[in-house]
Design an enzyme around this catalytic site. Structure first.
Site, PDB file in Angstrom:
ATOM      1  N   GLY A  13       0.769  -1.240   0.000  1.00  0.00           N
ATOM      2  CA  GLY A  13       0.000   0.000   0.000  1.00  0.00           C
ATOM      3  C   GLY A  13       0.801   1.291   0.000  1.00  0.00           C
ATOM      4  O   GLY A  13       1.761   1.460  -0.757  1.00  0.00           O
ATOM      5  N   ASN A  87       3.553   5.160   8.989  1.00  0.00           N
ATOM      6  CA  ASN A  87       2.479   4.709   8.103  1.00  0.00           C
ATOM      7  C   ASN A  87       1.858   3.379   8.545  1.00  0.00           C
ATOM      8  O   ASN A  87       0.679   3.143   8.312  1.00  0.00           O
ATOM      9  CB  ASN A  87       3.064   4.577   6.686  1.00  0.00           C
ATOM     10  N   TYR A 153     -11.403   1.888  15.256  1.00  0.00           N
ATOM     11  CA  TYR A 153     -10.478   2.358  14.215  1.00  0.00           C
ATOM     12  C   TYR A 153     -10.499   3.892  14.202  1.00  0.00           C
ATOM     13  O   TYR A 153      -9.450   4.542  14.186  1.00  0.00           O
ATOM     14  CB  TYR A 153     -10.854   1.801  12.839  1.00  0.00           C
ATOM     15  N   GLY A 184      -8.822   9.808   2.703  1.00  0.00           N
ATOM     16  CA  GLY A 184     -10.066   9.045   2.639  1.00  0.00           C
ATOM     17  C   GLY A 184      -9.778   7.710   1.975  1.00  0.00           C
ATOM     18  O   GLY A 184      -8.649   7.204   2.033  1.00  0.00           O
ATOM     19  N   THR A 188      -5.985  -0.334  -1.405  1.00  0.00           N
ATOM     20  CA  THR A 188      -4.719  -1.016  -1.063  1.00  0.00           C
ATOM     21  C   THR A 188      -5.130  -2.360  -0.467  1.00  0.00           C
ATOM     22  O   THR A 188      -6.241  -2.818  -0.699  1.00  0.00           O
ATOM     23  CB  THR A 188      -3.951  -0.192  -0.003  1.00  0.00           C
ATOM     24  N   GLU A 189      -4.276  -2.936   0.374  1.00  0.00           N
ATOM     25  CA  GLU A 189      -4.701  -4.163   1.074  1.00  0.00           C
ATOM     26  C   GLU A 189      -5.540  -3.833   2.311  1.00  0.00           C
ATOM     27  O   GLU A 189      -5.962  -4.724   3.049  1.00  0.00           O
ATOM     28  CB  GLU A 189      -3.452  -4.976   1.474  1.00  0.00           C
TER      29      GLU A 189
HETATM   30  P1  NDP Z   1      -1.992  -1.889   3.646  1.00  0.00           P
HETATM   31  O1  NDP Z   1      -2.697  -2.966   4.385  1.00  0.00           O
HETATM   32  O2  NDP Z   1      -1.867  -1.984   2.183  1.00  0.00           O
HETATM   33  O3  NDP Z   1      -0.538  -1.672   4.285  1.00  0.00           O
HETATM   34  C1  NDP Z   1      -0.360  -1.613   5.683  1.00  0.00           C
HETATM   35  C2  NDP Z   1       1.111  -1.677   6.036  1.00  0.00           C
HETATM   36  O4  NDP Z   1       1.227  -1.575   7.467  1.00  0.00           O
HETATM   37  C3  NDP Z   1       1.761  -2.982   5.594  1.00  0.00           C
HETATM   38  O5  NDP Z   1       3.027  -2.712   5.056  1.00  0.00           O
HETATM   39  C4  NDP Z   1       1.900  -3.743   6.921  1.00  0.00           C
HETATM   40  O6  NDP Z   1       3.079  -4.539   6.894  1.00  0.00           O
HETATM   41  C5  NDP Z   1       2.079  -2.607   7.926  1.00  0.00           C
HETATM   42  N1  NDP Z   1       1.732  -3.040   9.270  1.00  0.00           N
HETATM   43  C6  NDP Z   1       0.501  -3.380   9.737  1.00  0.00           C
HETATM   44  N2  NDP Z   1       0.595  -3.807  11.002  1.00  0.00           N
HETATM   45  C7  NDP Z   1       1.916  -3.741  11.348  1.00  0.00           C
HETATM   46  C8  NDP Z   1       2.641  -4.055  12.515  1.00  0.00           C
HETATM   47  N3  NDP Z   1       2.034  -4.517  13.608  1.00  0.00           N
HETATM   48  N4  NDP Z   1       3.979  -3.882  12.522  1.00  0.00           N
HETATM   49  C9  NDP Z   1       4.598  -3.403  11.422  1.00  0.00           C
HETATM   50  N5  NDP Z   1       3.975  -3.067  10.282  1.00  0.00           N
HETATM   51  C10 NDP Z   1       2.641  -3.255  10.254  1.00  0.00           C
HETATM   52  O7  NDP Z   1      -2.771  -0.531   4.067  1.00  0.00           O
HETATM   53  P2  NDP Z   1      -2.579   0.995   3.601  1.00  0.00           P
HETATM   54  O8  NDP Z   1      -1.343   1.175   2.841  1.00  0.00           O
HETATM   55  O9  NDP Z   1      -3.859   1.419   3.023  1.00  0.00           O
HETATM   56  O10 NDP Z   1      -2.470   1.668   5.041  1.00  0.00           O
HETATM   57  C11 NDP Z   1      -1.361   2.407   5.472  1.00  0.00           C
HETATM   58  C12 NDP Z   1      -1.824   3.408   6.524  1.00  0.00           C
HETATM   59  O11 NDP Z   1      -2.755   4.292   5.933  1.00  0.00           O
HETATM   60  C13 NDP Z   1      -2.518   2.809   7.727  1.00  0.00           C
HETATM   61  O12 NDP Z   1      -2.095   3.529   8.866  1.00  0.00           O
HETATM   62  C14 NDP Z   1      -3.996   3.054   7.454  1.00  0.00           C
HETATM   63  O13 NDP Z   1      -4.736   3.128   8.641  1.00  0.00           O
HETATM   64  C15 NDP Z   1      -3.916   4.371   6.746  1.00  0.00           C
HETATM   65  N6  NDP Z   1      -5.041   4.741   5.894  1.00  0.00           N
HETATM   66  C16 NDP Z   1      -5.458   3.935   4.872  1.00  0.00           C
HETATM   67  C17 NDP Z   1      -6.486   4.335   4.047  1.00  0.00           C
HETATM   68  C18 NDP Z   1      -7.023   3.501   2.940  1.00  0.00           C
HETATM   69  O14 NDP Z   1      -8.168   3.730   2.516  1.00  0.00           O
HETATM   70  N7  NDP Z   1      -6.280   2.573   2.410  1.00  0.00           N
HETATM   71  C19 NDP Z   1      -7.116   5.653   4.231  1.00  0.00           C
HETATM   72  C20 NDP Z   1      -6.613   6.406   5.340  1.00  0.00           C
HETATM   73  C21 NDP Z   1      -5.592   5.967   6.111  1.00  0.00           C
HETATM   74  P3  NDP Z   1       3.210  -6.046   7.433  1.00  0.00           P
HETATM   75  O15 NDP Z   1       1.864  -6.686   7.296  1.00  0.00           O
HETATM   76  O16 NDP Z   1       4.278  -6.641   6.582  1.00  0.00           O
HETATM   77  O17 NDP Z   1       3.633  -5.875   8.852  1.00  0.00           O
HETATM   78  C1  8X3 Z   2      -9.272   4.444   5.959  1.00  0.00           C
HETATM   79  C2  8X3 Z   2     -10.396   5.203   5.353  1.00  0.00           C
HETATM   80  O1  8X3 Z   2     -12.927   5.455   5.318  1.00  0.00           O
HETATM   81  O2  8X3 Z   2     -12.058   3.244   5.778  1.00  0.00           O
HETATM   82  O3  8X3 Z   2      -8.710   5.129   7.023  1.00  0.00           O
HETATM   83  O4  8X3 Z   2     -11.946   4.969   7.441  1.00  0.00           O
HETATM   84  S1  8X3 Z   2     -11.894   4.691   6.020  1.00  0.00           S
END
Ligand code: NDP
Ligand code: 8X3
Length: 253
Positions: A13, A87, A153, A184, A188-189
């Site tokens: 992501g 992140n 969350y 927003g 991603t995953e």
């Molecule tokens: P993904 O699931 O694609 O990526 C999440 C990443 O976080 C992975 O690399 C995972 O690595 C890492 N991670 C999760 N838990 C742990 C842990 N305990 N220790 C170390 N690394 C960890 O999600 P996104 O890229 O979408 O999310 C990234 C951030 O953005 C998050 O904080 C999410 O809350 C936030 N976000 C996402 C949105 C969306 O719509 N996608 C919107 C707003 C915010 P691994 O599993 O290898 O540990």
């Molecule tokens: C991820 C966006 O809308 O799922 O933070 O909360 S939402």
């Protein structure tokens, strides 16, 4: 000398896309996450495609001693970190509060709140010593509004919002910039993790509109680091044009 960025959660992501963009721009990169194979593959790709060095650190941000041991023993060539991207994070479960699985709550609070704090607390003293640094925390629109079944969350991302403000206040005068980027919906995953691997449910989240992509967020993270030294983006809320906030998405189907 190349600048150095450390990105937590770089195995997927936003984090992975951010690592790629900083690599394209000549940074040396520290990538972290729990999935060692993905980290090694990304390190090989980045070093192969760009004339940069990559350090991969495999640890769980929830584990305080793992965090401290990894980050207090960074090889000297990588130790003067210019940019920290907090992140790593997740949503786990999507239930009404009265029915939720408490393990999901632990997972979110330990990762999104405590993990971010452990990493930051370990790296901030070095930034203070060097009188420079930029901390970029990935929050969410869920840190601005609370929606049904979002309970914990949303609470964890409200905490990121508050911690970011607190960091900026406490670090005033140290030369360290503190930025929150609050996206927003982006595909991603994230949703697959939220729905515990249910790909169908995850896909439905993005039905009928074009969500943001990981690369969109990466471009904003990088942009925040390109401003002149006297300027800091404090808080940046970003959605796709199909989304107004947590409640309104313009779905065509
Ligand atoms: P993904 O699931 O694609 O990526 C999440 C990443 O976080 C992975 O690399 C995972 O690595 C890492 N991670 C999760 N838990 C742990 C842990 N305990 N220790 C170390 N690394 C960890 O999600 P996104 O890229 O979408 O999310 C990234 C951030 O953005 C998050 O904080 C999410 O809350 C936030 N976000 C996402 C949105 C969306 O719509 N996608 C919107 C707003 C915010 P691994 O599993 O290898 O540990
Ligand atoms: C991820 C966006 O809308 O799922 O933070 O909360 S939402």
């Amino acid at each position: 000398m190349n600048k150095i960025v450390l990105i937590t959660g770089a195995t997927a992501g936003f984090g992975e896309a951010t690592a790629k963009l900083f690599a394209q721009n000549g940074y040396n990169i520290i990538i972290t996450g729990r999935r060692a194979k993905r980290l090694e593959k990304l390190k090989a790709t980045l070093e192969n495609d760009h004339n940069i060095s990559v350090l991969s650190l495999c640890f769980d941000v929830r584990n305080r001693s793992e965090v401290e041991s990894a980050l207090n023993n960074i090889p000297e060539a990588f130790s003067a970190i210019d940019v920290l991207v907090n992140n790593a994070g997740l949503a786990s479960g999507f239930s009404h509060i009265q029915k939720a699985d408490i393990d999901d709550w632990e997972r979110m609070i330990d990762t999104n709140v405590k993990g971010l704090l452990y990493v930051s607390r370990t790296l901030i003293p070095g930034m203070i010593e060097r009188k420079s640094g930029h901390i970029i925390n990935i929050g969410s629109t869920a840190g601005k509004e609370v929606y049904e079944r979002g309970n914990v969350y949303c609470a964890s991302k409200h905490a990121v919002d508050a911690i970011t403000k607190g960091m900026r206040i406490d670090l005033l005068g140290t030369g360290i910039k503190v930025t929150q980027i609050a996206p927003g919906a982006a595909e991603t995953e994230f949703s697959e993790v939220r729905f515990h691997g249910d790909k169908e449910k995850a896909k439905n989240v993005y039905n009928g509109y074009k969500p943001m992509a990981a690369e969109d967020i990466a471009s904003l993270v990088y942009y925040a680091t390109t401003l002149p030294p006297h300027l800091c983006i404090n808080d940046l809320v970003v959605t796709s044009i199909s989304q107004a906030n947590s409640f309104y998405i313009n779905r065509k189907s």
